[in-house]
Design a protein around this motif. Structure first.
Motif, PDB file in Angstrom:
ATOM      1  N   GLU A 182       0.819  -1.207   0.000  1.00  0.00           N
ATOM      2  CA  GLU A 182       0.000   0.000   0.000  1.00  0.00           C
ATOM      3  C   GLU A 182       0.858   1.265   0.000  1.00  0.00           C
ATOM      4  OE1 GLU A 182      -3.485   2.117   2.755  1.00  0.00           O
ATOM      5  OE2 GLU A 182      -2.640   0.142   3.287  1.00  0.00           O
ATOM      6  N   HIS A 183       1.919   1.305   0.834  1.00  0.00           N
ATOM      7  CA  HIS A 183       2.768   2.493   0.907  1.00  0.00           C
ATOM      8  C   HIS A 183       3.692   2.620  -0.309  1.00  0.00           C
ATOM      9  CE1 HIS A 183       1.470   2.387   5.145  1.00  0.00           C
ATOM     10  NE2 HIS A 183       1.790   3.678   5.163  1.00  0.00           N
ATOM     11  N   SER A 184       3.916   1.534  -1.029  1.00  0.00           N
ATOM     12  CA  SER A 184       4.751   1.621  -2.238  1.00  0.00           C
ATOM     13  C   SER A 184       4.015   2.252  -3.411  1.00  0.00           C
ATOM     14  CB  SER A 184       5.243   0.220  -2.635  1.00  0.00           C
ATOM     15  OG  SER A 184       4.164  -0.591  -3.070  1.00  0.00           O
ATOM     16  N   GLY A 185       2.693   2.162  -3.409  1.00  0.00           N
ATOM     17  CA  GLY A 185       1.910   2.718  -4.507  1.00  0.00           C
ATOM     18  C   GLY A 185       1.745   1.785  -5.685  1.00  0.00           C
ATOM     19  N   LEU A 186       2.166   0.530  -5.548  1.00  0.00           N
ATOM     20  CA  LEU A 186       2.043  -0.454  -6.631  1.00  0.00           C
ATOM     21  C   LEU A 186       0.722  -1.194  -6.512  1.00  0.00           C
ATOM     22  CD1 LEU A 186       5.670  -1.919  -6.547  1.00  0.00           C
ATOM     23  CD2 LEU A 186       4.801  -0.092  -8.023  1.00  0.00           C
ATOM     24  N   GLN A 187       0.172  -1.601  -7.658  1.00  0.00           N
ATOM     25  CA  GLN A 187      -1.083  -2.336  -7.701  1.00  0.00           C
ATOM     26  C   GLN A 187      -1.015  -3.403  -8.787  1.00  0.00           C
ATOM     27  OE1 GLN A 187      -4.239   0.472  -8.369  1.00  0.00           O
ATOM     28  NE2 GLN A 187      -4.001   1.482  -6.378  1.00  0.00           N
ATOM     29  N   THR A 188      -1.788  -4.459  -8.570  1.00  0.00           N
ATOM     30  CA  THR A 188      -1.920  -5.469  -9.621  1.00  0.00           C
ATOM     31  C   THR A 188      -2.715  -4.884 -10.777  1.00  0.00           C
ATOM     32  OG1 THR A 188      -3.896  -6.345  -8.536  1.00  0.00           O
ATOM     33  CG2 THR A 188      -1.799  -7.402  -8.007  1.00  0.00           C
ATOM     34  N   GLY A 189      -2.316  -5.235 -11.971  1.00  0.00           N
ATOM     35  CA  GLY A 189      -2.929  -4.667 -13.173  1.00  0.00           C
ATOM     36  C   GLY A 189      -2.108  -3.568 -13.797  1.00  0.00           C
ATOM     37  N   ASP A 190      -1.112  -3.035 -13.061  1.00  0.00           N
ATOM     38  CA  ASP A 190      -0.236  -2.014 -13.648  1.00  0.00           C
ATOM     39  C   ASP A 190       0.667  -2.659 -14.704  1.00  0.00           C
ATOM     40  OD1 ASP A 190      -1.376  -0.253 -11.929  1.00  0.00           O
ATOM     41  OD2 ASP A 190       0.293  -0.252 -10.493  1.00  0.00           O
ATOM     42  N   LEU A 192       4.076  -3.328 -16.408  1.00  0.00           N
ATOM     43  CA  LEU A 192       5.437  -3.328 -15.886  1.00  0.00           C
ATOM     44  C   LEU A 192       6.325  -2.310 -16.586  1.00  0.00           C
ATOM     45  CD1 LEU A 192       4.456  -5.932 -14.495  1.00  0.00           C
ATOM     46  CD2 LEU A 192       6.690  -6.927 -14.974  1.00  0.00           C
ATOM     47  N   LEU A 193       6.008  -1.980 -17.831  1.00  0.00           N
ATOM     48  CA  LEU A 193       6.814  -0.983 -18.543  1.00  0.00           C
ATOM     49  C   LEU A 193       6.585   0.419 -18.007  1.00  0.00           C
ATOM     50  CD1 LEU A 193       6.399  -2.273 -22.206  1.00  0.00           C
ATOM     51  CD2 LEU A 193       8.330  -2.655 -20.666  1.00  0.00           C
ATOM     52  N   HIS A 194       5.447   0.640 -17.369  1.00  0.00           N
ATOM     53  CA  HIS A 194       5.126   1.960 -16.855  1.00  0.00           C
ATOM     54  C   HIS A 194       5.375   2.098 -15.355  1.00  0.00           C
ATOM     55  CE1 HIS A 194       2.098   2.309 -20.430  1.00  0.00           C
ATOM     56  NE2 HIS A 194       3.361   2.370 -20.813  1.00  0.00           N
ATOM     57  N   VAL A 195       5.802   1.054 -14.678  1.00  0.00           N
ATOM     58  CA  VAL A 195       6.047   1.105 -13.235  1.00  0.00           C
ATOM     59  C   VAL A 195       7.356   1.835 -12.970  1.00  0.00           C
ATOM     60  CG1 VAL A 195       6.544  -0.290 -11.200  1.00  0.00           C
ATOM     61  CG2 VAL A 195       4.701  -0.949 -12.722  1.00  0.00           C
ATOM     62  N   ASP A 196       7.328   2.826 -12.079  1.00  0.00           N
ATOM     63  CA  ASP A 196       8.521   3.582 -11.691  1.00  0.00           C
ATOM     64  C   ASP A 196       9.081   2.956 -10.412  1.00  0.00           C
ATOM     65  OD1 ASP A 196      10.498   5.382 -11.250  1.00  0.00           O
ATOM     66  OD2 ASP A 196       9.230   7.164 -11.302  1.00  0.00           O
ATOM     67  N   SER A 197      10.136   2.172 -10.540  1.00  0.00           N
ATOM     68  CA  SER A 197      10.690   1.438  -9.395  1.00  0.00           C
ATOM     69  C   SER A 197      11.318   2.383  -8.381  1.00  0.00           C
ATOM     70  CB  SER A 197      11.724   0.424  -9.885  1.00  0.00           C
ATOM     71  OG  SER A 197      11.138  -0.498 -10.784  1.00  0.00           O
ATOM     72  N   SER A 198      12.073   3.368  -8.853  1.00  0.00           N
ATOM     73  CA  SER A 198      12.745   4.284  -7.916  1.00  0.00           C
ATOM     74  C   SER A 198      11.731   5.091  -7.109  1.00  0.00           C
ATOM     75  CB  SER A 198      13.671   5.220  -8.694  1.00  0.00           C
ATOM     76  OG  SER A 198      12.935   5.972  -9.646  1.00  0.00           O
ATOM     77  N   ARG A 199      10.640   5.458  -7.725  1.00  0.00           N
ATOM     78  CA  ARG A 199       9.626   6.225  -7.002  1.00  0.00           C
ATOM     79  C   ARG A 199       8.980   5.376  -5.908  1.00  0.00           C
ATOM     80  NH1 ARG A 199       4.472   9.284  -9.883  1.00  0.00           N
ATOM     81  NH2 ARG A 199       3.618  10.219  -7.983  1.00  0.00           N
TER      82      ARG A 199
END
Length: 395
Positions: A182-190, A192-199
């Motif tokens: 929840e605090h990372s801001g990641l969700q299923t369905g995103d 992978l090419l658009h996920v910002d890992s550093s953020r």
């Protein structure tokens, strides 16, 4: 028809003898070559010499009888065939050309079929033309096809192919996996090419106090993995009567009392807020405590109670509240602490209080500390008889 009578008499031709016929030349055939008369055969000799006389069985001194009957005939050799002349070709008489039988007349041929046959025969006789290589056109086609395929692949990758279906969490103890996700801001369905890992990593470190470091890894095609490193108390910073525990990553974990933690004085932090990074207002002090603690761990020096870095050119350390080290600057800090450990173990008694000067690790000075003498208690003051007020009262 009337035949003329043939007169018999002297005018009739007499038959010629065969010898005479042979002598008279016959009329040659037209186109033939007349034959030459045969030459008389010569007797063969041995090496161009005459043949030797034949031997007889008569004894010497007797002449050969002239009677042919009494004389014996010498043995005759078989007649040899005449040698034929070499390279003499006999020309054959010219033959009359034979006439071919007349062919039957054929039916007339249609003009269209005659033209088709003529064009077919002409095409058969002609060699096929070689076409020039047009490699440039094919290369252009291949480039266009590759560009189209690349565009299609990019569209599919951004829409369908790399959608996240699973998020895993590793290294968490204080926080649950759901809280970290929840605090990372990641969700299923995103995608992978658009996920910002550093953020996502910065969000975890800044929002959760006990997360010292975080790492987000993309596992194509449909998985995300989060690995966290939870913070541990390393030392304590005091400022304005407030104590804050600091982790190895230089992050303020919580406000607490310095129980079994080394207290650092004189740091002058910009902020003491929980979850923020520790930073000093004075240049050169931000990384100074971590360098001192790493050198102490390498040297094996223990039982440190307090470190004073008010003056970064005159660092002081308190060990067991009885041994005081004056280290000077941060240069050669590890060598200075190794020398201090050897002195404490070998020359200083367990109940002795000393001050060790370690500005130069090659020139060490140890001075004992005398216990402070108790100050005398002040005596109560007696009233002065010469006071005018008291004198007036007495009167």
């Amino acid at each position: 028809m009337n035949r003329k009578p043939v007169k018999k008499g002297n005018n009739t031709k007499k038959p010629t003898p065969p010898a005479a016929k042979a002598q008279t030349p016959q009329n040659p055939r037209p186109g033939s070559v007349p034959k030459k008369p045969a030459k008389p055969k010569k007797k063969l000799t041995l090496f161009g010499k005459k043949a030797p006389p034949k031997r007889t069985n008569n004894p010497p001194g007797q002449q050969r009888s002239q009677n042919p009957q009494n004389s014996q005939k010498p043995p005759q050799r078989p007649a040899q065939k005449p040698v034929q002349p070499i390279n003499k070709q006999v020309r054959k008489p010219a033959q009359k050309p034979t006439q071919k039988p007349a062919q039957k007349p054929t039916a007339p041929i249609n003009k269209k079929s005659q033209a088709a046959v003529t064009s077919a025969m002409r095409a058969r006789r002609q060699t096929p033309k070689k076409h020039k290589f047009r490699g440039g056109n094919y290369i252009l086609y291949y480039m266009m096809a590759g560009a189209v395929a690349l565009v299609v692949l990019v569209i599919l990758a951004n829409t369908v192919l790399f959608d996240c279906k699973e998020i895993t969490v590793d290294g968490n103890v204080r926080y649950t996996a759901e809280e970290i996700i929840e605090h990372s801001g990641l969700q299923t369905g995103d995608n992978l090419l658009h996920v910002d890992s550093s953020r996502a990593e910065e969000s975890l470190v800044n929002t959760l106090a006990y997360i010292d470091a975080a790492k987000v890894k993309k596992s194509f095609p449909t998985k995300l993995a989060i690995t966290v490193t939870e913070a541990e108390k390393w030392y304590c910073v005091t400022q304005n009567g407030e104590y804050a525990a600091v982790s190895r990553g230089g992050k303020i974990i919580e406000h607490c009392q310095p129980d079994k933690l080394v207290v650092v004085r004189g740091y002058e932090a910009e902020t003491m807020e929980v979850g923020s990074r520790l930073k000093s207002k004075t240049d050169g002090k931000t990384e100074l405590p971590s360098e001192i603690f790493k050198a102490a761990e390498k040297s094996g020096l223990k039982n440190i109670n307090e470190i004073d870095i008010t003056d970064r050119f005159s660092i002081k350390m308190n060990i067991e509240n009885r041994i005081f080290l004056e280290l000077g600057t941060i240069s050669k800090i590890e060598s200075k602490l190794i020398v201090a450990k050897e002195l404490i173990e070998s020359e200083i008694a367990p109940s002795e209080s000393v001050t060790i000067l370690l500005n130069n690790p090659e020139q060490v000075a140890v001075s004992p500390i005398n216990p402070a003498e108790p100050e005398p208690e002040p005596e109560p003051e007696e009233p002065d008889d010469t006071d005018p007020e008291s004198a007036s009262l007495s009167e």
